[in-house]
Design a protein around this motif. Sequence first.
Motif, PDB file in Angstrom:
ATOM      1  N   PHE A 293       0.845  -1.202   0.000  1.00  0.00           N
ATOM      2  CA  PHE A 293       0.000   0.000   0.000  1.00  0.00           C
ATOM      3  C   PHE A 293       0.877   1.248   0.000  1.00  0.00           C
ATOM      4  O   PHE A 293       1.945   1.269   0.634  1.00  0.00           O
ATOM      5  CB  PHE A 293      -0.885   0.045   1.238  1.00  0.00           C
ATOM      6  CG  PHE A 293      -1.955  -1.003   1.305  1.00  0.00           C
ATOM      7  CD1 PHE A 293      -2.016  -2.066   0.419  1.00  0.00           C
ATOM      8  CD2 PHE A 293      -2.940  -0.920   2.290  1.00  0.00           C
ATOM      9  CE1 PHE A 293      -3.009  -3.019   0.489  1.00  0.00           C
ATOM     10  CE2 PHE A 293      -3.949  -1.869   2.384  1.00  0.00           C
ATOM     11  CZ  PHE A 293      -3.969  -2.927   1.484  1.00  0.00           C
ATOM     12  N   THR A 294       0.388   2.284  -0.665  1.00  0.00           N
ATOM     13  CA  THR A 294       1.098   3.562  -0.683  1.00  0.00           C
ATOM     14  C   THR A 294       0.116   4.689  -0.454  1.00  0.00           C
ATOM     15  O   THR A 294      -0.886   4.796  -1.168  1.00  0.00           O
ATOM     16  CB  THR A 294       1.815   3.780  -2.017  1.00  0.00           C
ATOM     17  OG1 THR A 294       2.725   2.707  -2.269  1.00  0.00           O
ATOM     18  CG2 THR A 294       2.592   5.094  -1.987  1.00  0.00           C
ATOM     19  N   ILE A 295       0.408   5.523   0.520  1.00  0.00           N
ATOM     20  CA  ILE A 295      -0.416   6.702   0.768  1.00  0.00           C
ATOM     21  C   ILE A 295       0.247   7.902   0.102  1.00  0.00           C
ATOM     22  O   ILE A 295       1.476   8.036   0.115  1.00  0.00           O
ATOM     23  CB  ILE A 295      -0.616   6.933   2.282  1.00  0.00           C
ATOM     24  CG1 ILE A 295      -1.678   8.009   2.526  1.00  0.00           C
ATOM     25  CG2 ILE A 295       0.694   7.268   2.982  1.00  0.00           C
ATOM     26  CD1 ILE A 295      -2.113   8.131   3.985  1.00  0.00           C
ATOM     27  N   SER A 296      -0.570   8.735  -0.501  1.00  0.00           N
ATOM     28  CA  SER A 296      -0.066   9.950  -1.127  1.00  0.00           C
ATOM     29  C   SER A 296      -1.078  11.059  -0.906  1.00  0.00           C
ATOM     30  O   SER A 296      -2.180  10.813  -0.407  1.00  0.00           O
ATOM     31  CB  SER A 296       0.186   9.730  -2.628  1.00  0.00           C
ATOM     32  OG  SER A 296      -1.013   9.361  -3.282  1.00  0.00           O
ATOM     33  N   ARG A 297      -0.699  12.279  -1.276  1.00  0.00           N
ATOM     34  CA  ARG A 297      -1.611  13.383  -1.025  1.00  0.00           C
ATOM     35  C   ARG A 297      -1.460  14.490  -2.053  1.00  0.00           C
ATOM     36  O   ARG A 297      -0.414  14.626  -2.690  1.00  0.00           O
ATOM     37  CB  ARG A 297      -1.376  13.947   0.380  1.00  0.00           C
ATOM     38  CG  ARG A 297      -0.076  14.695   0.564  1.00  0.00           C
ATOM     39  CD  ARG A 297       0.206  14.986   2.039  1.00  0.00           C
ATOM     40  NE  ARG A 297      -0.891  15.688   2.694  1.00  0.00           N
ATOM     41  CZ  ARG A 297      -0.983  15.856   4.020  1.00  0.00           C
ATOM     42  NH1 ARG A 297      -0.044  15.363   4.808  1.00  0.00           N
ATOM     43  NH2 ARG A 297      -1.990  16.504   4.537  1.00  0.00           N
ATOM     44  N   ASP A 298      -2.533  15.264  -2.150  1.00  0.00           N
ATOM     45  CA  ASP A 298      -2.538  16.501  -2.923  1.00  0.00           C
ATOM     46  C   ASP A 298      -2.888  17.587  -1.931  1.00  0.00           C
ATOM     47  O   ASP A 298      -4.055  17.761  -1.557  1.00  0.00           O
ATOM     48  CB  ASP A 298      -3.568  16.417  -4.051  1.00  0.00           C
ATOM     49  CG  ASP A 298      -3.581  17.659  -4.928  1.00  0.00           C
ATOM     50  OD1 ASP A 298      -3.192  18.743  -4.443  1.00  0.00           O
ATOM     51  OD2 ASP A 298      -3.996  17.553  -6.089  1.00  0.00           O
ATOM     52  N   ASN A 299      -1.873  18.305  -1.479  1.00  0.00           N
ATOM     53  CA  ASN A 299      -2.090  19.283  -0.401  1.00  0.00           C
ATOM     54  C   ASN A 299      -3.019  20.412  -0.818  1.00  0.00           C
ATOM     55  O   ASN A 299      -3.792  20.919  -0.015  1.00  0.00           O
ATOM     56  CB  ASN A 299      -0.745  19.856   0.051  1.00  0.00           C
ATOM     57  CG  ASN A 299       0.099  18.818   0.756  1.00  0.00           C
ATOM     58  OD1 ASN A 299      -0.405  18.023   1.536  1.00  0.00           O
ATOM     59  ND2 ASN A 299       1.393  18.810   0.472  1.00  0.00           N
ATOM     60  N   ALA A 300      -2.937  20.800  -2.062  1.00  0.00           N
ATOM     61  CA  ALA A 300      -3.773  21.902  -2.531  1.00  0.00           C
ATOM     62  C   ALA A 300      -5.255  21.556  -2.460  1.00  0.00           C
ATOM     63  O   ALA A 300      -6.099  22.444  -2.329  1.00  0.00           O
ATOM     64  CB  ALA A 300      -3.392  22.273  -3.957  1.00  0.00           C
ATOM     65  N   LYS A 301      -5.549  20.270  -2.511  1.00  0.00           N
ATOM     66  CA  LYS A 301      -6.941  19.827  -2.502  1.00  0.00           C
ATOM     67  C   LYS A 301      -7.344  19.183  -1.178  1.00  0.00           C
ATOM     68  O   LYS A 301      -8.470  18.707  -1.057  1.00  0.00           O
ATOM     69  CB  LYS A 301      -7.171  18.817  -3.631  1.00  0.00           C
ATOM     70  CG  LYS A 301      -6.947  19.379  -5.026  1.00  0.00           C
ATOM     71  CD  LYS A 301      -7.201  18.303  -6.079  1.00  0.00           C
ATOM     72  CE  LYS A 301      -6.993  18.848  -7.477  1.00  0.00           C
ATOM     73  NZ  LYS A 301      -7.219  17.800  -8.519  1.00  0.00           N
ATOM     74  N   ASN A 302      -6.440  19.152  -0.197  1.00  0.00           N
ATOM     75  CA  ASN A 302      -6.704  18.453   1.069  1.00  0.00           C
ATOM     76  C   ASN A 302      -7.239  17.046   0.802  1.00  0.00           C
ATOM     77  O   ASN A 302      -8.251  16.625   1.376  1.00  0.00           O
ATOM     78  CB  ASN A 302      -7.678  19.250   1.945  1.00  0.00           C
ATOM     79  CG  ASN A 302      -7.000  20.424   2.626  1.00  0.00           C
ATOM     80  OD1 ASN A 302      -5.897  20.310   3.152  1.00  0.00           O
ATOM     81  ND2 ASN A 302      -7.644  21.574   2.594  1.00  0.00           N
ATOM     82  N   THR A 303      -6.563  16.365  -0.069  1.00  0.00           N
ATOM     83  CA  THR A 303      -6.968  15.029  -0.499  1.00  0.00           C
ATOM     84  C   THR A 303      -5.833  14.049  -0.283  1.00  0.00           C
ATOM     85  O   THR A 303      -4.674  14.378  -0.538  1.00  0.00           O
ATOM     86  CB  THR A 303      -7.362  15.046  -1.984  1.00  0.00           C
ATOM     87  OG1 THR A 303      -8.482  15.921  -2.155  1.00  0.00           O
ATOM     88  CG2 THR A 303      -7.734  13.656  -2.475  1.00  0.00           C
ATOM     89  N   VAL A 304      -6.189  12.883   0.202  1.00  0.00           N
ATOM     90  CA  VAL A 304      -5.212  11.801   0.324  1.00  0.00           C
ATOM     91  C   VAL A 304      -5.707  10.595  -0.460  1.00  0.00           C
ATOM     92  O   VAL A 304      -6.920  10.414  -0.651  1.00  0.00           O
ATOM     93  CB  VAL A 304      -4.943  11.394   1.785  1.00  0.00           C
ATOM     94  CG1 VAL A 304      -4.267  12.520   2.545  1.00  0.00           C
ATOM     95  CG2 VAL A 304      -6.207  10.961   2.480  1.00  0.00           C
TER      96      VAL A 304
END
Length: 115
Positions: free
Chosen positions: A67-78
Amino acid sequence: QVQVVESGGGLVQPGGSLRLSCSASGSIFDINIMGWYRQAPGKERELVARFTSRSATNYKDSVKGRFTISRDNAKNTVYLQMNSLKPEDTAVYYCNAFYLSQNYWGKGTLVTVSS
Protein backbone atom coordinates in the motif's frame (compact mmCIF):
# COMPACT_ATOMS: atom_id res chain seq x y z
CA GLN A 1 -16.70 22.07 10.57
CA VAL A 2 -14.78 19.57 8.46
CA GLN A 3 -16.38 17.10 6.08
CA VAL A 4 -14.50 13.98 5.06
CA VAL A 5 -15.62 11.89 2.11
CA GLU A 6 -14.09 8.64 0.84
CA SER A 7 -14.49 6.93 -2.50
CA GLY A 8 -13.00 4.09 -4.49
CA GLY A 9 -13.94 0.92 -2.65
CA GLY A 10 -15.30 -2.18 -4.30
CA LEU A 11 -14.85 -5.86 -5.01
CA VAL A 12 -11.47 -7.07 -6.25
CA GLN A 13 -9.85 -10.45 -6.69
CA PRO A 14 -6.84 -11.49 -4.62
CA GLY A 15 -3.70 -9.99 -6.10
CA GLY A 16 -5.62 -7.09 -7.57
CA SER A 17 -5.42 -3.36 -6.95
CA LEU A 18 -7.68 -0.54 -5.82
CA ARG A 19 -7.17 3.15 -5.23
CA LEU A 20 -9.06 4.95 -2.51
CA SER A 21 -9.52 8.71 -2.38
CA CYS A 22 -10.44 10.97 0.51
CA SER A 23 -11.19 14.67 0.41
CA ALA A 24 -11.58 17.00 3.35
CA SER A 25 -13.57 20.18 2.94
CA GLY A 26 -15.10 22.93 5.02
CA SER A 27 -13.69 25.78 7.04
CA ILE A 28 -10.12 24.60 6.86
CA PHE A 29 -6.82 26.11 5.88
CA ASP A 30 -4.48 23.16 5.73
CA ILE A 31 -4.62 19.68 7.18
CA ASN A 32 -1.32 17.91 7.79
CA ILE A 33 -2.51 14.78 9.55
CA MET A 34 -4.71 12.63 7.38
CA GLY A 35 -4.83 8.92 6.91
CA TRP A 36 -6.63 5.66 6.47
CA TYR A 37 -7.99 3.20 8.99
CA ARG A 38 -9.96 0.03 8.48
CA GLN A 39 -12.35 -2.15 10.39
CA ALA A 40 -13.02 -5.76 9.52
CA PRO A 41 -16.13 -7.58 10.78
CA GLY A 42 -15.79 -8.42 14.46
CA LYS A 43 -12.52 -6.51 14.82
CA GLU A 44 -11.46 -3.14 16.12
CA ARG A 45 -10.63 -0.24 13.86
CA GLU A 46 -6.92 -0.15 13.04
CA LEU A 47 -4.49 2.20 11.41
CA VAL A 48 -3.54 1.33 7.84
CA ALA A 49 -1.46 4.31 6.73
CA ARG A 50 -1.32 7.98 7.54
CA PHE A 51 0.58 11.20 7.16
CA THR A 52 1.92 12.26 10.55
CA SER A 53 3.04 15.58 9.11
CA ARG A 54 3.00 17.19 5.68
CA SER A 55 5.32 14.49 4.31
CA ALA A 56 6.11 11.87 6.97
CA THR A 57 4.15 8.65 6.90
CA ASN A 58 3.66 5.48 8.84
CA TYR A 59 2.11 2.18 7.82
CA LYS A 60 0.69 -0.92 9.39
CA ASP A 61 3.38 -3.59 9.08
CA SER A 62 1.24 -6.00 7.08
CA VAL A 63 0.62 -3.46 4.28
CA LYS A 64 4.17 -2.17 3.90
CA GLY A 65 5.38 -2.68 0.36
CA ARG A 66 1.84 -3.22 -0.92
CA PHE A 67 0.00 0.00 0.00
CA THR A 68 1.10 3.56 -0.68
CA ILE A 69 -0.42 6.70 0.77
CA SER A 70 -0.07 9.95 -1.13
CA ARG A 71 -1.61 13.38 -1.03
CA ASP A 72 -2.54 16.50 -2.92
CA ASN A 73 -2.09 19.28 -0.40
CA ALA A 74 -3.77 21.90 -2.53
CA LYS A 75 -6.94 19.83 -2.50
CA ASN A 76 -6.70 18.45 1.07
CA THR A 77 -6.97 15.03 -0.50
CA VAL A 78 -5.21 11.80 0.32
CA TYR A 79 -5.06 8.61 -1.67
CA LEU A 80 -4.38 5.00 -0.80
CA GLN A 81 -3.02 2.86 -3.59
CA MET A 82 -3.52 -0.77 -2.64
CA ASN A 83 -1.70 -3.45 -4.60
CA SER A 84 -1.37 -7.21 -4.16
CA LEU A 85 -4.59 -7.24 -2.18
CA LYS A 86 -5.31 -10.19 0.07
CA PRO A 87 -8.58 -11.51 1.49
CA GLU A 88 -7.47 -10.32 4.92
CA ASP A 89 -7.51 -6.76 3.59
CA THR A 90 -11.30 -6.97 3.39
CA ALA A 91 -12.76 -4.25 5.59
CA VAL A 92 -14.51 -0.93 5.66
CA TYR A 93 -11.84 1.70 5.08
CA TYR A 94 -12.25 5.02 6.86
CA CYS A 95 -10.50 8.27 6.19
CA ASN A 96 -9.43 10.38 9.13
CA ALA A 97 -8.48 14.04 9.29
CA PHE A 98 -7.02 15.51 12.46
CA TYR A 99 -7.50 19.26 12.50
CA LEU A 100 -7.33 21.79 15.33
CA SER A 101 -7.18 18.97 17.89
CA GLN A 102 -10.27 17.21 16.61
CA ASN A 103 -10.72 13.97 14.71
CA TYR A 104 -13.01 13.92 11.71
CA TRP A 105 -14.10 10.68 10.08
CA GLY A 106 -15.67 9.76 6.81
CA LYS A 107 -18.51 7.27 6.56
CA GLY A 108 -16.23 4.59 5.14
CA THR A 109 -15.92 2.68 1.91
CA LEU A 110 -16.10 -1.10 1.69
CA VAL A 111 -13.21 -3.06 0.19
CA THR A 112 -13.87 -6.72 -0.46
CA VAL A 113 -11.07 -9.00 -1.64
CA SER A 114 -12.49 -12.26 -2.85
CA SER A 115 -12.39 -14.63 -5.78
